[in-house]
Scaffold this motif. Structure first.
Motif, PDB file in Angstrom:
ATOM      1  N   GLU A 267      -3.329   5.128  -4.832  1.00 50.47           N
ATOM      2  CA  GLU A 267      -4.668   4.420  -5.065  1.00 50.47           C
ATOM      3  C   GLU A 267      -5.535   5.774  -6.130  1.00 50.47           C
ATOM      4  OE1 GLU A 267      -5.582   6.088   0.174  1.00 50.47           O
ATOM      5  OE2 GLU A 267      -4.975   7.732  -1.572  1.00 50.47           O
ATOM      6  N   PRO A 268      -6.364   4.838  -6.550  1.00 47.02           N
ATOM      7  CA  PRO A 268      -6.633   5.343  -8.061  1.00 47.02           C
ATOM      8  C   PRO A 268      -7.756   7.268  -8.006  1.00 47.02           C
ATOM      9  CG  PRO A 268      -8.408   3.659  -7.163  1.00 47.02           C
ATOM     10  CD  PRO A 268      -7.376   4.120  -5.892  1.00 47.02           C
ATOM     11  N   PHE A 269      -7.952   6.989  -6.583  1.00 44.26           N
ATOM     12  CA  PHE A 269      -9.000   8.583  -5.963  1.00 44.26           C
ATOM     13  C   PHE A 269      -9.024   8.548  -4.471  1.00 44.26           C
ATOM     14  CE2 PHE A 269     -11.413   5.295  -8.085  1.00 44.26           C
ATOM     15  CZ  PHE A 269     -12.433   4.716  -6.925  1.00 44.26           C
ATOM     16  N   GLY A 270      -8.817   9.893  -3.959  1.00 42.18           N
ATOM     17  CA  GLY A 270      -8.572   9.840  -2.395  1.00 42.18           C
ATOM     18  C   GLY A 270      -9.763   9.425  -2.026  1.00 42.18           C
ATOM     19  N   ARG A 271      -9.764   8.603  -0.561  1.00 39.78           N
ATOM     20  CA  ARG A 271     -10.819   8.621   0.297  1.00 39.78           C
ATOM     21  C   ARG A 271     -10.727   8.693   1.575  1.00 39.78           C
ATOM     22  NH1 ARG A 271     -13.681   7.765  -3.605  1.00 39.78           N
ATOM     23  NH2 ARG A 271     -15.422   6.038  -4.360  1.00 39.78           N
ATOM     24  N   ASN A 272      -9.755   9.689   1.974  1.00 38.00           N
ATOM     25  CA  ASN A 272      -9.741  11.082   3.116  1.00 38.00           C
ATOM     26  C   ASN A 272      -8.495   9.702   3.928  1.00 38.00           C
ATOM     27  OD1 ASN A 272      -9.569  11.820   5.281  1.00 38.00           O
ATOM     28  ND2 ASN A 272     -11.859  12.490   4.414  1.00 38.00           N
ATOM     29  N   THR A 273      -8.408   9.543   5.061  1.00 40.65           N
ATOM     30  CA  THR A 273      -6.684   9.081   5.579  1.00 40.65           C
ATOM     31  C   THR A 273      -6.975   7.783   6.007  1.00 40.65           C
ATOM     32  OG1 THR A 273      -7.564  10.645   7.548  1.00 40.65           O
ATOM     33  CG2 THR A 273      -6.337  11.193   6.077  1.00 40.65           C
ATOM     34  N   ALA A 274      -8.279   7.508   6.557  1.00 41.55           N
ATOM     35  CA  ALA A 274      -9.014   5.848   7.077  1.00 41.55           C
ATOM     36  C   ALA A 274      -8.153   5.120   6.969  1.00 41.55           C
ATOM     37  CB  ALA A 274      -9.608   6.662   8.007  1.00 41.55           C
ATOM     38  N   PRO A 275      -9.198   5.300   5.512  1.00 46.54           N
ATOM     39  CA  PRO A 275      -8.514   3.922   4.667  1.00 46.54           C
ATOM     40  C   PRO A 275      -7.022   4.252   4.248  1.00 46.54           C
ATOM     41  CG  PRO A 275     -10.770   5.179   3.506  1.00 46.54           C
ATOM     42  CD  PRO A 275     -10.130   6.226   4.769  1.00 46.54           C
ATOM     43  N   ALA A 276      -6.503   5.457   3.757  1.00 45.37           N
ATOM     44  CA  ALA A 276      -5.310   5.011   3.515  1.00 45.37           C
ATOM     45  C   ALA A 276      -4.000   4.552   4.129  1.00 45.37           C
ATOM     46  CB  ALA A 276      -4.705   6.635   3.342  1.00 45.37           C
ATOM     47  N   VAL A 277      -4.255   4.801   5.575  1.00 40.12           N
ATOM     48  CA  VAL A 277      -4.394   4.011   6.323  1.00 40.12           C
ATOM     49  C   VAL A 277      -4.420   2.243   6.905  1.00 40.12           C
ATOM     50  CG1 VAL A 277      -3.408   4.101   9.421  1.00 40.12           C
ATOM     51  CG2 VAL A 277      -3.815   5.977   8.008  1.00 40.12           C
ATOM     52  N   ALA A 278      -5.442   2.520   6.384  1.00 40.55           N
ATOM     53  CA  ALA A 278      -6.072   1.342   7.116  1.00 40.55           C
ATOM     54  C   ALA A 278      -5.279  -0.201   6.422  1.00 40.55           C
ATOM     55  CB  ALA A 278      -7.259   0.852   6.787  1.00 40.55           C
ATOM     56  N   LEU A 279      -5.212  -0.025   4.585  1.00 42.89           N
ATOM     57  CA  LEU A 279      -4.450  -0.238   3.453  1.00 42.89           C
ATOM     58  C   LEU A 279      -3.021  -0.307   4.249  1.00 42.89           C
ATOM     59  CD1 LEU A 279      -5.963   0.638   0.136  1.00 42.89           C
ATOM     60  CD2 LEU A 279      -6.322  -1.374   1.207  1.00 42.89           C
ATOM     61  N   THR A 280      -2.334   0.463   5.208  1.00 41.35           N
ATOM     62  CA  THR A 280      -1.065   0.171   4.913  1.00 41.35           C
ATOM     63  C   THR A 280      -0.946  -0.173   5.920  1.00 41.35           C
ATOM     64  OG1 THR A 280      -0.096   2.812   3.621  1.00 41.35           O
ATOM     65  CG2 THR A 280       1.325   1.598   5.563  1.00 41.35           C
ATOM     66  N   ALA A 281      -1.673  -0.626   7.083  1.00 37.63           N
ATOM     67  CA  ALA A 281      -1.735  -1.357   8.636  1.00 37.63           C
ATOM     68  C   ALA A 281      -1.289  -2.648   7.892  1.00 37.63           C
ATOM     69  CB  ALA A 281      -2.097  -0.747   9.292  1.00 37.63           C
ATOM     70  N   MET A 282      -2.963  -2.854   7.312  1.00 36.95           N
ATOM     71  CA  MET A 282      -3.168  -4.317   6.754  1.00 36.95           C
ATOM     72  C   MET A 282      -1.891  -5.176   6.243  1.00 36.95           C
ATOM     73  SD  MET A 282      -7.270  -3.863   5.393  1.00 36.95           S
ATOM     74  CE  MET A 282      -8.239  -3.612   6.635  1.00 36.95           C
ATOM     75  N   MET A 283      -1.405  -3.920   5.174  1.00 33.92           N
ATOM     76  CA  MET A 283      -0.166  -4.778   4.443  1.00 33.92           C
ATOM     77  C   MET A 283       0.715  -4.939   5.567  1.00 33.92           C
ATOM     78  SD  MET A 283       2.289  -2.446   1.810  1.00 33.92           S
ATOM     79  CE  MET A 283       2.402  -1.804   2.854  1.00 33.92           C
ATOM     80  N   LEU A 284       0.806  -4.103   6.558  1.00 35.32           N
ATOM     81  CA  LEU A 284       2.075  -4.688   7.192  1.00 35.32           C
ATOM     82  C   LEU A 284       1.797  -5.826   7.820  1.00 35.32           C
ATOM     83  CD1 LEU A 284       3.378  -0.677   8.539  1.00 35.32           C
ATOM     84  CD2 LEU A 284       4.614  -2.584   6.425  1.00 35.32           C
ATOM     85  N   ILE A 285       0.500  -5.941   8.482  1.00 41.21           N
ATOM     86  CA  ILE A 285       0.342  -7.400   9.523  1.00 41.21           C
ATOM     87  C   ILE A 285       0.300  -8.573   8.448  1.00 41.21           C
ATOM     88  CG2 ILE A 285      -1.992  -8.679  10.304  1.00 41.21           C
ATOM     89  CD1 ILE A 285      -0.779  -6.641  12.409  1.00 41.21           C
ATOM     90  N   ASN A 286      -0.440  -8.047   7.360  1.00 39.11           N
ATOM     91  CA  ASN A 286       0.222  -9.834   6.375  1.00 39.11           C
ATOM     92  C   ASN A 286       2.085 -10.042   5.771  1.00 39.11           C
ATOM     93  OD1 ASN A 286      -2.968  -9.366   5.837  1.00 39.11           O
ATOM     94  ND2 ASN A 286      -2.731  -8.960   3.925  1.00 39.11           N
ATOM     95  N   GLU A 287       2.417  -8.886   6.968  1.00 38.14           N
ATOM     96  CA  GLU A 287       3.772  -9.731   6.546  1.00 38.14           C
ATOM     97  C   GLU A 287       4.939  -9.291   8.032  1.00 38.14           C
ATOM     98  OE1 GLU A 287       5.459  -5.694   4.596  1.00 38.14           O
ATOM     99  OE2 GLU A 287       4.817  -6.163   2.208  1.00 38.14           O
ATOM    100  N   GLY A 288       3.583  -9.812   8.858  1.00 42.41           N
ATOM    101  CA  GLY A 288       4.577 -10.049   9.831  1.00 42.41           C
ATOM    102  C   GLY A 288       4.548  -9.080  10.403  1.00 42.41           C
ATOM    103  N   ARG A 289       4.433  -7.392  10.532  1.00 46.29           N
ATOM    104  CA  ARG A 289       5.088  -6.969  10.703  1.00 46.29           C
ATOM    105  C   ARG A 289       3.799  -4.997  12.303  1.00 46.29           C
ATOM    106  NH1 ARG A 289       7.844  -3.407   5.991  1.00 46.29           N
ATOM    107  NH2 ARG A 289       8.513  -2.664   6.887  1.00 46.29           N
TER     108      ARG A 289
END
Length: 483
Positions: free
Chosen positions: A80-102
């Motif tokens: 992350e370039p800077f913190g935006r708390n936990t919801a965006p961090a987890v959202a980005l990770t979840a979206m990345m996994l879904i994009n990979e079919g996981r």
């Protein structure tokens, strides 16, 4: 099950040991290894996938160094370039996994917590897995056993539709005062909010889209514009800057109807302040916790942390003393929650002691500020074997380098030469220069800077193997100099 390790916090309540550029998760506060390393090591067991780490881009070299030191692996690092708390961090990770079919179960863990009972953790995970596989969003709650005012609380209620041992979240309570916290403990059914979660990636995104669409939409666009290189994802700064700053609790867990609690009785602590760090460390017969060169006399229940100087304590009780090279903090244990406000005050005053230690870590090694005056500064520089600093130049200062141990390869304008122990060289103002360690042992040098301005921002980089700069045109052949 994929662990998602959130390592973006600053740990300001553990100042002056924890600093913005080297926060508490990277410190060895409760043993030989850091909290970050301990978090990853406790997740090495059957059924647990290799973790994903979310960290600040300024900490990426620290993360890689600490992974390497313990031979730990990750499947991806999101920077992350800077913190935006936990919801965006987890959202980005979840979206990345879904994009990979996981669409897998995500175990979300802060990188800076302590868990003493590994088997109890695994038992809680087994129970949580049953609920999460049925579409529930699990929050691990620590049974409230005392009126702790530094934690958020969760009130639970029975739900016959949930597996045995799992309860429904009734409501969340912000950090209470002592009176309310005492009432919670006495009434029962309250848990401390551990900040640990388990849910399926698609379930989290579904609830986030429903309850906080701004974060959902911004993260979707941010990930689309982010760059991936091997196992590292660099989050797009411009888009991410538009993302709301919010936690998983506020964005989703306090609004969803699917939030439930699994009890966690594993000796948990968020080590969020000096009082909680005192609680989880071994004590002497008088209840004192000491580290460093410390001598105590007629004192009880104190936390004394030395970092080089002799620290002597006489006739004190329930006091925290923390000494570092450039700062000292003294507080009553009942007042340590105020350390965060002290850090805010120091930041408002423009003090640098909240940002870095005297010893500053870089991907090539570290430097330690030894002395400073109006027009001079003395540093101890340590360069790891095979590492090198960027090809650079300073507009306002000259430098003198003295080799204490090891071998230095010096580039100064068109000249490239070696220096051995007890040899020295001079780098004039505006000379393009580089320091490299070609040897097999650490290179230690003393650097004496002199000039009208000695700030770290007086640096123009032309070439850097760590990706911190782009070559700059200034009428000098970088290729020629590098050779």
């Amino acid at each position: 099950m994929i662990p998602v390790i959130l390592s973006g916090g600053s740990g300001s309540r553990l100042w002056p040991l924890s600093r913005k550029q080297f926060p508490k998760q990277f410190l060895a506060l409760t043993g030989e290894h850091t909290l970050f390393q301990q978090t990853l090591e406790r997740l090495v067991f059957e059924g647990m996938d290799t973790p994903i780490v979310v960290c600040n881009k300024d900490h990426r070299f620290i993360v890689n160094e600490q992974l390497s030191n313990r031979k730990l692996e990750t499947q991806r690092i999101l920077m992350e370039p800077f913190g935006r708390n936990t919801a965006p961090a987890v959202a980005l990770t979840a979206m990345m996994l879904i994009n990979e079919g996981r669409d897998e179960l995500m175990l979300v863990l802060p990188a800076d917590h302590v868990l003493e009972d590994q088997k109890a953790l695994q038992r809680a995970l087994a129970l949580a897995t049953v609920a999460a596989e049925n579409g529930e969003m699990v929050l691990f709650g620590v049974p409230a056993t005392k009126p702790e005012t530094g934690y958020g609380y969760i009130k639970s209620t029975n739900d016959s539709l949930l597996p045995e041992g799992v309860s429904r979240v009734s409501h969340f309570v912000e950090k209470p005062d002592v009176k309310r916290a005492t009432e919670f403990v006495q009434s029962g059914g309250y848990f401390w909010n551990s900040g640990m979660f388990l849910f399926r990636a698609s379930r989290f995104l579904e609830e986030l889209k429903k309850h906080d669409p701004d974060i959902y939409d911004t993260c979707l666009l941010t990930l689309e514009r982010s760059e991936q290189d091997a196992d590292t994802v660099t989050i797009d700064e411009a888009t991410f800057a538009c993302c709301p700053d919010n936690s998983i609790d506020y964005s989703v867990m306090e609004k969803t109807q699917r939030a439930c609690v699994v009890p966690l009785t594993a000796g948990w602590s968020d080590v969020g302040c000096w009082a909680s760090l005192w609680e989880v460390n071994d004590k002497d017969i008088n209840g004192n916790v000491t580290k460093g060169d410390v001598v105590i006399q007629d004192s009880k229940n104190c936390m004394i942390h030395g970092n080089g100087k002799l620290v002597s304590v006489i006739g004190l009780e329930n006091i925290v003393v923390v000494e570092t090279k450039d700062a000292m903090m003294i507080a009553h244990k009942d007042s340590v929650q105020g350390v965060k406000q002290m850090v805010n005050t120091l930041n408002e005053q423009g003090r640098t002691e909240t940002q870095n230690h005297c010893e500053v870590y870089r991907p090539w090694g570290s430097y330690d500020s030894v002395d400073m005056g109006g027009r001079f500064q003395v540093k101890h520089i340590s360069v790891k074997p095979g590492a090198c600093l960027s090809l650079q130049m300073h507009h306002h200062r000259a430098e003198h380098w003295i080799v204490v141990s090891g071998t230095a390869e010096v580039t100064c304008d068109e000249n490239v030469f070696l220096l051995c122990e007890n040899q020295s060289t001079y780098i004039p103002i505006a000379s393009v220069h580089r320091l490299r360690n070609p040897g097999k042992i650490p290179l230690e040098i003393i650097e004496v800077q002199s000039g009208s301005y000695l700030g770290e921002d007086d640096i123009e980089r032309f070439e850097d193997i760590y990706g911190r700069s782009t070559p700059v045109e200034r009428g000098v052949s970088v290729k020629t100099i590098a050779q």
